[in-house]
Design a protein around this motif. Sequence first.
Motif, PDB file in Angstrom:
ATOM      1  N   ILE A  24       0.879  -1.181   0.000  1.00  0.00           N
ATOM      2  CA  ILE A  24       0.000   0.000   0.000  1.00  0.00           C
ATOM      3  C   ILE A  24       0.908   1.220   0.000  1.00  0.00           C
ATOM      4  O   ILE A  24       1.512   1.542   1.031  1.00  0.00           O
ATOM      5  N   PRO A  25       1.031   1.879  -1.143  1.00  0.00           N
ATOM      6  CA  PRO A  25       1.937   3.040  -1.199  1.00  0.00           C
ATOM      7  C   PRO A  25       1.615   4.057  -0.106  1.00  0.00           C
ATOM      8  O   PRO A  25       0.463   4.454   0.072  1.00  0.00           O
ATOM      9  N   GLY A  26       2.627   4.436   0.658  1.00  0.00           N
ATOM     10  CA  GLY A  26       2.462   5.401   1.731  1.00  0.00           C
ATOM     11  C   GLY A  26       2.169   4.801   3.087  1.00  0.00           C
ATOM     12  O   GLY A  26       2.258   5.486   4.104  1.00  0.00           O
ATOM     13  N   ALA A  27       1.828   3.519   3.151  1.00  0.00           N
ATOM     14  CA  ALA A  27       1.473   2.892   4.427  1.00  0.00           C
ATOM     15  C   ALA A  27       2.651   2.851   5.395  1.00  0.00           C
ATOM     16  O   ALA A  27       2.471   3.015   6.601  1.00  0.00           O
ATOM     17  N   GLY A  28       3.844   2.662   4.883  1.00  0.00           N
ATOM     18  CA  GLY A  28       5.018   2.634   5.750  1.00  0.00           C
ATOM     19  C   GLY A  28       5.252   3.968   6.428  1.00  0.00           C
ATOM     20  O   GLY A  28       5.598   4.030   7.614  1.00  0.00           O
ATOM     21  N   ALA A  36       1.559  13.318   6.868  1.00  0.00           N
ATOM     22  CA  ALA A  36       1.416  14.137   5.660  1.00  0.00           C
ATOM     23  C   ALA A  36       2.088  13.462   4.468  1.00  0.00           C
ATOM     24  O   ALA A  36       1.493  13.338   3.391  1.00  0.00           O
ATOM     25  N   LYS A  37       3.307  13.010   4.668  1.00  0.00           N
ATOM     26  CA  LYS A  37       4.034  12.346   3.587  1.00  0.00           C
ATOM     27  C   LYS A  37       3.336  11.056   3.170  1.00  0.00           C
ATOM     28  O   LYS A  37       3.210  10.760   1.976  1.00  0.00           O
ATOM     29  N   GLY A  38       2.870  10.286   4.141  1.00  0.00           N
ATOM     30  CA  GLY A  38       2.183   9.037   3.849  1.00  0.00           C
ATOM     31  C   GLY A  38       0.909   9.251   3.052  1.00  0.00           C
ATOM     32  O   GLY A  38       0.632   8.526   2.097  1.00  0.00           O
ATOM     33  N   LEU A  39       0.118  10.250   3.428  1.00  0.00           N
ATOM     34  CA  LEU A  39      -1.127  10.512   2.707  1.00  0.00           C
ATOM     35  C   LEU A  39      -0.865  11.023   1.297  1.00  0.00           C
ATOM     36  O   LEU A  39      -1.576  10.647   0.358  1.00  0.00           O
ATOM     37  N   ILE A  40       0.151  11.861   1.150  1.00  0.00           N
ATOM     38  CA  ILE A  40       0.504  12.348  -0.189  1.00  0.00           C
ATOM     39  C   ILE A  40       0.904  11.178  -1.083  1.00  0.00           C
ATOM     40  O   ILE A  40       0.457  11.073  -2.228  1.00  0.00           O
ATOM     41  N   LEU A  41       1.732  10.290  -0.563  1.00  0.00           N
ATOM     42  CA  LEU A  41       2.165   9.130  -1.344  1.00  0.00           C
ATOM     43  C   LEU A  41       1.001   8.183  -1.628  1.00  0.00           C
ATOM     44  O   LEU A  41       0.913   7.609  -2.712  1.00  0.00           O
ATOM     45  N   MET A  42       0.098   8.057  -0.656  1.00  0.00           N
ATOM     46  CA  MET A  42      -1.044   7.157  -0.806  1.00  0.00           C
ATOM     47  C   MET A  42      -1.993   7.640  -1.898  1.00  0.00           C
ATOM     48  O   MET A  42      -2.712   6.833  -2.500  1.00  0.00           O
ATOM     49  N   VAL A  43      -1.998   8.929  -2.149  1.00  0.00           N
ATOM     50  CA  VAL A  43      -2.852   9.488  -3.202  1.00  0.00           C
ATOM     51  C   VAL A  43      -2.087   9.595  -4.521  1.00  0.00           C
ATOM     52  O   VAL A  43      -2.588   9.210  -5.585  1.00  0.00           O
ATOM     53  N   ALA A  44      -0.865  10.112  -4.466  1.00  0.00           N
ATOM     54  CA  ALA A  44      -0.121  10.442  -5.687  1.00  0.00           C
ATOM     55  C   ALA A  44       0.274   9.208  -6.508  1.00  0.00           C
ATOM     56  O   ALA A  44       0.097   9.200  -7.733  1.00  0.00           O
ATOM     57  N   VAL A  69      10.974  -6.545 -21.526  1.00  0.00           N
ATOM     58  CA  VAL A  69       9.576  -6.740 -21.126  1.00  0.00           C
ATOM     59  C   VAL A  69       9.529  -7.249 -19.685  1.00  0.00           C
ATOM     60  O   VAL A  69       8.689  -6.821 -18.893  1.00  0.00           O
ATOM     61  N   CYS A  70      10.431  -8.133 -19.336  1.00  0.00           N
ATOM     62  CA  CYS A  70      10.492  -8.663 -17.969  1.00  0.00           C
ATOM     63  C   CYS A  70      10.838  -7.554 -16.973  1.00  0.00           C
ATOM     64  O   CYS A  70      10.248  -7.474 -15.893  1.00  0.00           O
ATOM     65  N   LEU A  71      11.770  -6.670 -17.326  1.00  0.00           N
ATOM     66  CA  LEU A  71      12.106  -5.546 -16.455  1.00  0.00           C
ATOM     67  C   LEU A  71      10.929  -4.589 -16.301  1.00  0.00           C
ATOM     68  O   LEU A  71      10.670  -4.075 -15.205  1.00  0.00           O
ATOM     69  N   ALA A  72      10.220  -4.340 -17.383  1.00  0.00           N
ATOM     70  CA  ALA A  72       9.034  -3.480 -17.313  1.00  0.00           C
ATOM     71  C   ALA A  72       7.959  -4.112 -16.426  1.00  0.00           C
ATOM     72  O   ALA A  72       7.283  -3.412 -15.669  1.00  0.00           O
ATOM     73  N   ALA A  73       7.819  -5.429 -16.495  1.00  0.00           N
ATOM     74  CA  ALA A  73       6.852  -6.128 -15.651  1.00  0.00           C
ATOM     75  C   ALA A  73       7.233  -6.007 -14.179  1.00  0.00           C
ATOM     76  O   ALA A  73       6.372  -5.791 -13.318  1.00  0.00           O
ATOM     77  N   MET A  74       8.520  -6.131 -13.871  1.00  0.00           N
ATOM     78  CA  MET A  74       8.963  -5.976 -12.484  1.00  0.00           C
ATOM     79  C   MET A  74       8.745  -4.548 -11.995  1.00  0.00           C
ATOM     80  O   MET A  74       8.371  -4.330 -10.845  1.00  0.00           O
ATOM     81  N   ALA A  75       8.966  -3.570 -12.878  1.00  0.00           N
ATOM     82  CA  ALA A  75       8.721  -2.178 -12.508  1.00  0.00           C
ATOM     83  C   ALA A  75       7.229  -1.945 -12.261  1.00  0.00           C
ATOM     84  O   ALA A  75       6.855  -1.264 -11.303  1.00  0.00           O
ATOM     85  N   ASP A  76       6.371  -2.511 -13.117  1.00  0.00           N
ATOM     86  CA  ASP A  76       4.921  -2.401 -12.906  1.00  0.00           C
ATOM     87  C   ASP A  76       4.519  -3.002 -11.567  1.00  0.00           C
ATOM     88  O   ASP A  76       3.692  -2.445 -10.845  1.00  0.00           O
ATOM     89  N   LEU A  77       5.096  -4.127 -11.225  1.00  0.00           N
ATOM     90  CA  LEU A  77       4.779  -4.825  -9.979  1.00  0.00           C
ATOM     91  C   LEU A  77       5.214  -4.023  -8.752  1.00  0.00           C
ATOM     92  O   LEU A  77       4.701  -4.232  -7.655  1.00  0.00           O
ATOM     93  N   GLY A  78       6.111  -3.068  -8.944  1.00  0.00           N
ATOM     94  CA  GLY A  78       6.602  -2.265  -7.829  1.00  0.00           C
ATOM     95  C   GLY A  78       5.540  -1.453  -7.127  1.00  0.00           C
ATOM     96  O   GLY A  78       5.728  -1.039  -5.989  1.00  0.00           O
ATOM     97  N   ILE A  79       4.402  -1.230  -7.752  1.00  0.00           N
ATOM     98  CA  ILE A  79       3.337  -0.433  -7.138  1.00  0.00           C
ATOM     99  C   ILE A  79       2.578  -1.233  -6.085  1.00  0.00           C
ATOM    100  O   ILE A  79       1.830  -0.683  -5.293  1.00  0.00           O
ATOM    101  N   GLY A  80       2.760  -2.536  -6.050  1.00  0.00           N
ATOM    102  CA  GLY A  80       2.169  -3.357  -4.993  1.00  0.00           C
ATOM    103  C   GLY A  80       0.739  -3.772  -5.249  1.00  0.00           C
ATOM    104  O   GLY A  80       0.396  -4.250  -6.333  1.00  0.00           O
ATOM    105  N   GLY A  81      -0.115  -3.576  -4.253  1.00  0.00           N
ATOM    106  CA  GLY A  81      -1.491  -4.044  -4.314  1.00  0.00           C
ATOM    107  C   GLY A  81      -2.304  -3.437  -5.439  1.00  0.00           C
ATOM    108  O   GLY A  81      -3.223  -4.080  -5.952  1.00  0.00           O
TER     109      GLY A  81
END
Length: 130
Positions: A24-28, A36-44, A69-81
């Motif tokens: 969950i982006p920003g949850a950490g 403030a930083k967490g909420l900004i990241l959670m939205v942005a 393509v595999c590197l792009a897939a790993m980068a896409d997966l970086g966003i998490g849930g």
Amino acid sequence: MPATAAEQTQSSSLVLLCVASWAIPGAGHLWLGRKAKGLILMVALPTMFAIGLGLHGRLFPFELSDPLVCLAAMADLGIGGVYFLASALGLGSGDVRAVTYEYGNAFLIVAGLLNLLVVIDAFDIAVGRK
């Protein structure tokens, strides 16, 4: 020397913090009290990912035969849930004929990579490097 119980607890809580920050982006940052930083990241970051999908970007498949393509897939997966939610909803098929296709791909990839940097930032804050 074997690790003490306190060290094991701290390392397992750091792992849990990093997994939560990735999923969950920003949850950490929220967990660490940086509201403030967490909420900004959670939205942005999810918004950036949604823009990429809206621009007809593609969630790349994991094809080991094509390293880029595999590197792009790993980068896409970086966003998490958010990645798994988009995949479950059938989003991210991409439309190569769309004028905005490459822009969409860039938004999706950069959102995932930025979230990985957010995970590293949360880790650094937790261990006292920041």
